[in-house]
Every structure is written in structure tokens, then in C-alpha cells.
Design a protein around this motif. Structure first.
Motif, short mmCIF file in Angstrom:
data_model
loop_
_atom_site.label_atom_id
_atom_site.label_comp_id
_atom_site.label_asym_id
_atom_site.label_seq_id
_atom_site.Cartn_x
_atom_site.Cartn_y
_atom_site.Cartn_z
N PHE B 140 -25.62 13.20 -51.18
CA PHE B 140 -24.13 13.06 -51.21
C PHE B 140 -23.23 14.19 -51.15
CE2 PHE B 140 -20.25 11.42 -53.43
CZ PHE B 140 -19.90 10.55 -52.38
N VAL B 141 -23.66 15.05 -52.29
CA VAL B 141 -23.08 16.40 -52.17
C VAL B 141 -22.99 17.39 -51.10
CG1 VAL B 141 -22.87 18.46 -53.60
CG2 VAL B 141 -22.88 16.43 -54.78
N SER B 142 -24.23 17.19 -50.62
CA SER B 142 -24.53 18.03 -49.40
C SER B 142 -23.74 17.56 -48.20
CB SER B 142 -25.92 18.12 -48.94
OG SER B 142 -26.94 18.36 -50.03
N ILE B 143 -23.74 16.41 -47.87
CA ILE B 143 -22.93 15.80 -46.87
C ILE B 143 -21.25 15.98 -46.87
CG2 ILE B 143 -22.23 13.61 -45.63
CD1 ILE B 143 -25.43 12.64 -46.59
N LEU B 144 -21.01 15.95 -48.11
CA LEU B 144 -19.44 16.09 -48.48
C LEU B 144 -19.06 17.51 -48.27
CD1 LEU B 144 -18.03 13.54 -49.27
CD2 LEU B 144 -18.10 14.33 -51.64
N ALA B 145 -20.03 18.57 -48.50
CA ALA B 145 -19.70 19.90 -48.56
C ALA B 145 -18.62 20.22 -47.47
CB ALA B 145 -20.65 20.88 -48.56
N PRO B 146 -18.86 20.05 -46.27
CA PRO B 146 -17.79 20.71 -45.31
C PRO B 146 -16.46 20.02 -45.23
CG PRO B 146 -19.69 19.49 -44.38
CD PRO B 146 -19.90 19.58 -45.72
N TRP B 147 -16.31 18.87 -46.05
CA TRP B 147 -15.01 18.16 -46.10
C TRP B 147 -14.18 18.56 -47.31
CZ3 TRP B 147 -14.39 16.21 -41.15
CH2 TRP B 147 -15.66 16.04 -40.41
N SER B 148 -14.77 19.43 -47.82
CA SER B 148 -13.89 19.88 -49.10
C SER B 148 -13.00 20.89 -48.72
CB SER B 148 -14.79 19.95 -50.16
OG SER B 148 -14.13 20.70 -51.36
N MET B 149 -11.73 20.96 -48.52
CA MET B 149 -11.09 21.96 -48.16
C MET B 149 -10.05 22.67 -49.02
SD MET B 149 -10.25 20.57 -44.31
CE MET B 149 -11.79 19.80 -43.27
N MET B 150 -10.31 22.85 -50.37
CA MET B 150 -9.37 23.45 -51.25
C MET B 150 -9.01 24.86 -50.67
SD MET B 150 -10.36 21.95 -54.82
CE MET B 150 -11.96 22.93 -55.03
N GLU B 151 -9.87 25.70 -50.24
CA GLU B 151 -9.62 27.03 -50.11
C GLU B 151 -8.80 27.22 -48.91
OE1 GLU B 151 -12.31 25.51 -49.81
OE2 GLU B 151 -13.53 26.15 -48.09
N ILE B 152 -8.96 26.18 -47.79
CA ILE B 152 -8.00 26.35 -46.62
C ILE B 152 -6.67 25.88 -47.15
CG2 ILE B 152 -7.64 25.42 -44.33
CD1 ILE B 152 -10.85 24.73 -44.59
#
Lengths: 210, 206
Positions: B140-152
Motif C-alpha cells: 500500500f505504501v509503495s503504491i501511494l508513494a508517487p502521490w504524496s506531494m509535500m515537497e512540491i
């Protein structure tokens, strides 16, 4: 594998889980493994991502189509003492440039224009070069793929800037910023092209080696 | 079934599917695919302890970033203060609910789920306990990773502050610095983890 003998997992009868990497030995008569799940993490197992090329093509074309309204419609509407001023992505960048805000104009230009167009071209190139010989070595193509995968989401910067200005410059009647329709198209474009990169299987680039 | 080669000693390159024998690496070394150069696995120092500590720190920053005021601006005597999530909430109220929900997902919900997921995976590994949900959570965490955009989002904040700095007086709140720290810690977590190693540890426990 030692020395020169190179063999892919598929040729050796293995399927590696795309999520956790666990290797599964698949017999020849079990090639239709669509309903088999990884014994470790439960992800669907497939030797190559299913319908990778068709899905990537569909998502890429959707992304390119979405990029048109994203540039035609205004991304934000600024009201200064009641006078509305509509800005598209491009006119916003030009306005910033004319205000001598070169750094900000540059960041937005790269994120909203250079990155999306580069992404379209890279995905297009990868799709076209799967079945063809191309001047770039495959190792370089894989690198292009991973770079595009990494920088893709950074296009969202312009949406965040717009949203922050909407939230910050909300001074009642004096000044306000409203979001424009282009923002929806642009955000959808970013999402769709991220999916296009995800469904593309770089392993296809290596399959027609011999 | 023909199983002459034990599978756990092999690794298939995710980039090109080439099979490799795994070898034990010295600390800090990295194994790359011979054919396409993909980074297969590394030997990270304190592969569980370090990401666990960083995830706990990230949690603290996450709470601070979402409770304290983020940014305040002052234009012509009027002050306006926003929180981290204000940008997403304003979109929601200004006729773009879909975009508002998307924005709050990528800057709040997904990062939070990721941090929670990492804890669920790392704590049982740290205490050497079997964990039935570990593998599913890590997937679940691996699939979610690209959709977390805090740095952007942080880059977006910096750009809009530069944009506003000429018209308005800008004050950075506690949440701004916490958010910046959160972004740094979050990136650090990614670099302190070797996914291959994490999966194999989970495998040996179950």
C-alpha cells in the motif's frame, strides 16, 4: 548468473512481483497468470504489465488533449478593486517576466510548460522505440524513463501556487484571486501522464534483444 | 515443479527483468543491474532503526505543521493567516471541490497514511515480531508513494511567497518551519530505506 550468460526472469521461467520483487516460478502451461497473486504481498502477478502499450498510448493521448484546455482557459482570475483580470498559464508567465520576477517566471515556465511537453515527447519516444531500433542505447532510454517518472509530479507546482494565492489574497472587496477552469484540466493532465508512466513497462524495451 | 535454483538467491531487475544472483554487500555499497544500471539494492546502515526514528520525528513535524499557523500576510493593514490545508480548503469553497479534495489528498491524507504505514511495517520489524499485515501495508505504501506531494507543495509555497513579497508583508509561522522540516525528514526516510532489504526482512519473519 556469472560471466556473459544473461537471462531474463521471464526466459528462466520466473515472474517477479512488480511491487515486492518476490520471484515466482511459473510453469509454461500457467502462462495465463492474470488471476494469480503474489504469495508475499498479494499484488497481482504479471510477467509484463498487462496491455502496457495500449494503456500508455491511451493515457498519453488523454494527457495531450487535456493540455489544450489547460492552456486556453484562465488558470486564475485576479480581482483588484473589482476589475477582473484573467490569466492563462502562458500569460501569467509573461506577466511575471515583465515584472522582472525572472526566477518565479522561470520556475513556473519549467514546471508548467517544459516538463509537460518533455514528458509527452519522452513517453511518445519510448512507445515508438519499443518495437524499433533507435539511436539511443536502451540504457539511456531506461534512464529517460526514470527521470520522467521522477520529475512528472513537479508540474503540480503551478496548481499549488494558484491555490495558495487564492487562500492568501482573499481580502474581501479590495482584492481576490479565484481559481480558473484551466487548473482542473492541468491537474488532470498531470495525473493522467503520471499514470501513463506507471503503466508503461520498461522491461518491454529489452524483450526484443535477439 | 522444477526448483534447482533456490529463488531467494536470485533477483530480477525491475527495470529490464535480467536475473542476478544476490550477494552480501559491504555497508554503504550498492548493487546495480549489469544491463540497465537500475539500482537493485543497497546495504544501508541501521536499515530499520534509522527509518523508524525518522518516521517518528516526521510524525511530530506533521502534527506541528498542521496545528500551528502556516503563513500570515499583511496588505494595506489587513492581515490574513492561513494553515497548511487552507489552500486546498479554499479551492473546495471557490467552486472547485474536486481539485480541493485532490490537493488535500496529496499534501495531507496520503503523506499521513504513508507515515502511519511505515510505522506499521517498521515497529514489528524492530521488535522482531511476526506481522501479518506488514506485507500488505508495505505494498500500500509503495503504491501511494508517487502521490504524496509535500515537497512540491513546499516549492509552491516558496514561489507564491516570492510572488507576494513585493506587495505584502509576509510572516512565516511555526507550521512553515515544521512543514519544511517534515519535507526534509520525509525525503531522508526514503533514502534511509532499502526496499529490497525491507521486503526480505518481512519475508523471513512471516
Amino acid at each position: 548468473m556469472s560471466g556473459k550468460d544473461e537471462i531474463s526472469a521471464r526466459a528462466a521461467g520466473f515472474v517477479a512481483c512488480t511491487i515486492c520483487g518476490k520471484l515466482h516460478r511459473i510453469l509454461q502451461n500457467q502462462l495465463d497468470i492474470r488471476y494469480v497473486r503474489c504469495v508475499q504481498c498479494g499484488a497481482k502477478l504479471h510477467s509484463r504489465k498487462p496491455h502496457s502499450l495500449q494503456r500508455t498510448w491511451a493515457l498519453l493521448l488523454t494527457g495531450i488533449l487535456l493540455y489544450v484546455p489547460a492552456n486556453i482557459y484562465p488558470i486564475m482570475i485576479t480581482r483588484d478593486l473589482g476589475r477582473p483580470e484573467e490569466n492563462t498559464i502562458i500569460s501569467g508567465i509573461i506577466a511575471l517576466w515583465n515584472l522582472d520576477a525572472y526566477l518565479v517566471a522561470g520556475v513556473i515556465f519549467v514546471a508548467s510548460v517544459v516538463v509537460p511537453i518533455m514528458k509527452f515527447l519522452v513517453i511518445l519516444y519510448l512507445l515508438l522505440s519499443v518495437h524499433r531500433k533507435s539511436p539511443l542505447a536502451r540504457k539511456q532510454k531506461v534512464r529517460l524513463y526514470h527521470i520522467t517518472e521522477f520529475i512528472g509530479p513537479w508540474s503540480m507546482v503551478d496548481i499549488f501556487v494558484m491555490a495558495l494565492l487564492v487562500a492568501l489574497v482573499n481580502m474581501g472587496g479590495i482584492a481576490s484571486v479565484e481559481p480558473g477552469m484551466a487548473a482542473v484540466a492541468f491537474a488532470a493532465m498531470v495525473g493522467v501522464t503520471m499514470l501513463a508512466i506507471m503503466v508503461f513497462d520498461p522491461r518491454l524495451l529489452w524483450d526484443n534483444e535477439r | 515443479m522444477d526448483c534447482r535454483i533456490p529463488e531467494h538467491e536470485l533477483i530480477a531487475c525491475p527495470g529490464c527483468d535480467l536475473l542476478h544472483h544476490t550477494v552480501v554487500l559491504p555497508l554503504g555499497a550498492r548493487a546495480e543491474c549489469r544491463r540497465c544500471g537500475y539500482r537493485l539494492y543497497t546495504q544501508k546502515p541501521q536499515g530499520i532503526e534509522r527509518p523508524l526514528a525518522l518516521t517518528l520525528a516526521a510524525f511530530v513535524f506533521f502534527v506541528l505543521a498542521n496545528t500551528f499557523p502556516f503563513i500570515a500576510i499583511e496588505i494595506q493593514g489587513i492581515t490574513r493567516e492561513i494553515s497548511v490545508l487552507s489552500a486546498a480548503i479554499e479551492l473546495y469553497h471557490q467552486g472547485m471541490p474536486g481539485l480541493g479534495i485532490l490537493a488535500s489528498a496529496v499534501i495531507f491524507v496520503f503523506p499521513l497514511l504513508q507515515l502511519a504505514g511505515m510505522l506499521t511495517v517498521l515497529v514489528p520489524l524492530y521488535t522482531d515480531r511476526a506481522n501479518i499485515t506488514g506485507c500488505k501495508t508495505l505494498r500500500f505504501v509503495s503504491i501511494l508513494a508517487p502521490w504524496s506531494m509535500m515537497e512540491i507543495y513546499l516549492l509552491g509555497v516558496l514561489v507564491s511567497l516570492v510572488k507576494l513579497a513585493t506587495y505584502a508583508h509576509v510572516t512565516l509561522g511555526v507550521a512553515f518551519w515544521s512543514f519544511a522540516a517534515l519535507v526534509i525528514t520525509n525525503t531522508w526516510i526514503t533514502y534511509s530505506i532499502d526496499r529490497h532489504d525491507l521486503w526480505r526482512r518481512l519475508e523471513s519473519l512471516s
